[in-house]
Design a protein around this motif. Structure first.
Motif, short mmCIF file in Angstrom:
data_model
loop_
_atom_site.label_atom_id
_atom_site.label_comp_id
_atom_site.label_asym_id
_atom_site.label_seq_id
_atom_site.Cartn_x
_atom_site.Cartn_y
_atom_site.Cartn_z
N UNK A 178 -9.57 5.14 0.82
CA UNK A 178 -9.73 3.61 1.11
C UNK A 178 -10.83 3.15 0.01
N UNK A 179 -12.00 3.99 0.18
CA UNK A 179 -13.05 3.74 -0.62
C UNK A 179 -12.76 3.83 -2.25
N UNK A 180 -12.18 4.92 -2.51
CA UNK A 180 -11.96 5.16 -3.96
C UNK A 180 -11.09 4.05 -4.64
N UNK A 181 -10.15 3.50 -3.68
CA UNK A 181 -9.13 2.55 -4.00
C UNK A 181 -9.36 1.03 -3.64
N UNK A 182 -10.57 0.83 -3.22
CA UNK A 182 -11.13 -0.44 -2.77
C UNK A 182 -10.16 -0.92 -2.04
N UNK A 183 -9.60 -0.23 -0.88
CA UNK A 183 -8.78 -0.97 -0.09
C UNK A 183 -9.12 -0.67 1.26
N UNK A 184 -8.70 -0.99 2.38
CA UNK A 184 -9.04 -0.63 3.83
C UNK A 184 -8.43 0.60 4.19
N UNK A 185 -8.97 1.35 5.33
CA UNK A 185 -8.34 2.64 5.51
C UNK A 185 -7.22 2.19 5.91
N UNK A 186 -6.69 1.26 6.81
CA UNK A 186 -5.38 0.99 7.24
C UNK A 186 -4.19 0.92 6.13
N UNK A 187 -4.64 0.34 5.18
CA UNK A 187 -4.05 0.13 3.99
C UNK A 187 -3.36 1.62 3.25
N UNK A 188 -4.67 2.26 3.31
CA UNK A 188 -4.54 3.78 2.57
C UNK A 188 -3.46 4.41 3.38
N UNK A 189 -3.58 4.39 5.05
CA UNK A 189 -2.68 4.99 5.70
C UNK A 189 -1.32 4.59 5.25
N UNK A 190 -1.10 3.25 5.38
CA UNK A 190 0.30 2.57 5.03
C UNK A 190 0.83 3.09 3.57
N UNK A 191 -0.07 3.17 2.79
CA UNK A 191 0.44 3.50 1.23
C UNK A 191 0.97 5.03 1.51
N UNK A 192 0.19 6.12 2.39
CA UNK A 192 0.62 7.49 2.45
C UNK A 192 1.63 7.59 3.31
N UNK A 193 2.09 6.79 4.31
CA UNK A 193 3.14 6.82 5.15
C UNK A 193 4.13 6.29 4.36
N UNK A 194 4.21 5.22 3.58
CA UNK A 194 5.20 4.76 2.63
C UNK A 194 5.72 5.48 1.78
N UNK A 195 4.81 6.48 0.98
CA UNK A 195 5.18 7.63 0.06
C UNK A 195 5.80 8.86 0.98
N UNK A 196 5.42 9.00 2.06
CA UNK A 196 6.16 10.14 2.76
C UNK A 196 7.38 9.71 3.20
N UNK A 197 7.65 8.59 3.41
CA UNK A 197 9.01 8.38 3.89
C UNK A 197 10.20 8.30 2.57
N UNK A 198 9.52 7.64 1.66
CA UNK A 198 10.38 7.61 0.17
C UNK A 198 10.48 9.26 -0.34
N UNK A 199 9.69 9.86 -0.02
CA UNK A 199 9.81 11.54 -0.52
C UNK A 199 10.67 12.35 0.45
N UNK A 200 10.35 11.71 1.81
CA UNK A 200 10.92 12.66 2.61
C UNK A 200 9.88 13.90 2.93
N UNK A 201 8.63 13.87 2.78
CA UNK A 201 7.82 14.66 2.89
C UNK A 201 6.60 14.57 3.67
N UNK A 202 6.11 15.62 4.27
CA UNK A 202 4.79 15.38 5.09
C UNK A 202 3.65 15.46 4.09
N UNK A 203 2.34 15.36 4.24
CA UNK A 203 1.36 15.00 3.74
C UNK A 203 0.83 16.54 2.71
N UNK A 204 1.30 17.98 3.37
CA UNK A 204 0.95 19.17 2.99
C UNK A 204 2.03 19.22 1.76
N UNK A 205 3.40 18.90 2.19
CA UNK A 205 4.41 18.92 1.18
C UNK A 205 4.08 17.96 -0.11
#
Length: 219
Positions: A178-205
């Protein structure tokens, strides 16, 4: 069996002709020798050899292109690549052109004759060096395919989601992302969650996906 020898060095042509004549016990006849690809193609169309021993490096039409043209003839001969050193990519390209094996110029006469007889029975003839190179080339090709597939998957993500995934793969926490992207931590989580759904992968994958993509270092 009728064999043609193709090499840009006349001495190699002469030496191979002597080997085939002297060591084959009459089983092999040298149909002709040529020192360039164009000539060997013309001769093969008239002489119909059973096997062509084909050098790779020749002026004008090289051994790969000559092999491709020979294999397209109505009465196509078997082609064994005649070589001493195999530059990277040679084995794979020769096979794609229709070659059925490799013979080293330093092989023992009995080995050369065995490979010529063997290829006429339909058995591919690859010496140890060519087998090793083929395995290495297939491994490199597979690695490139895995890299390209990984990059293509990452490219399906929206830019900000992709950036978040890249940072997560580098080991940054959600707060650091969030700090590096100049966004809130909530938005950072949302980005990662959305990417995980699109790719059908977890964070490690997703982290492993980024690793496979082998992207250039970010500035």
């Amino acid at each position: 069996m009728r064999v043609s020898v193709i090499d840009d060095d006349p001495m190699i042509c002469q030496a191979m002709s002597l080997i085939l004549t002297d060591y084959s016990d009459g089983r092999i006849t040298v149909a002709s020798t040529s020192t360039d690809g164009e000539d060997c193609i013309r001769r093969a169309a008239d002489e119909h050899p059973d096997v062509v021993l084909m050098d790779i490096a020749m002026p004008g039409v090289d051994g790969i292109e000559a092999t491709r043209r020979l294999r397209a003839l109505p009465r196509a001969p078997h082609v064994l690549i005649l070589t001493s050193l195999s530059p990277s990519g040679t084995v794979e390209r020769a096979i794609e052109a229709g070659a059925e094996g490799f013979v080293s110029k330093t092989d023992a006469p009995d080995e050369i004759i065995r490979r010529i007889i063997g290829v006429c029975t339909g058995a591919p003839q690859f010496n140890t060096a060519s087998q090793r190179q083929l395995i290495d080339e297939l491994s490199r090709t597979r690695s490139r395919m895995r890299r390209d597939d990984a990059r293509a998957l990452l490219d399906t993500l929206p830019e900000r989601e992709r950036e978040a995934v890249m940072l997560a793969a580098e080991g940054y926490t959600n707060a650091e992302i969030a700090s590096r992207m100049f966004i809130s931590e909530r938005t950072a989580k949302a980005h990662l969650s959305s990417a995980a759904d699109r790719l059908n992968m977890g964070r490690v994958q997703m982290a492993r996906l980024v690793e496979r993509a082998d992207l250039p270092a970010r500035l």
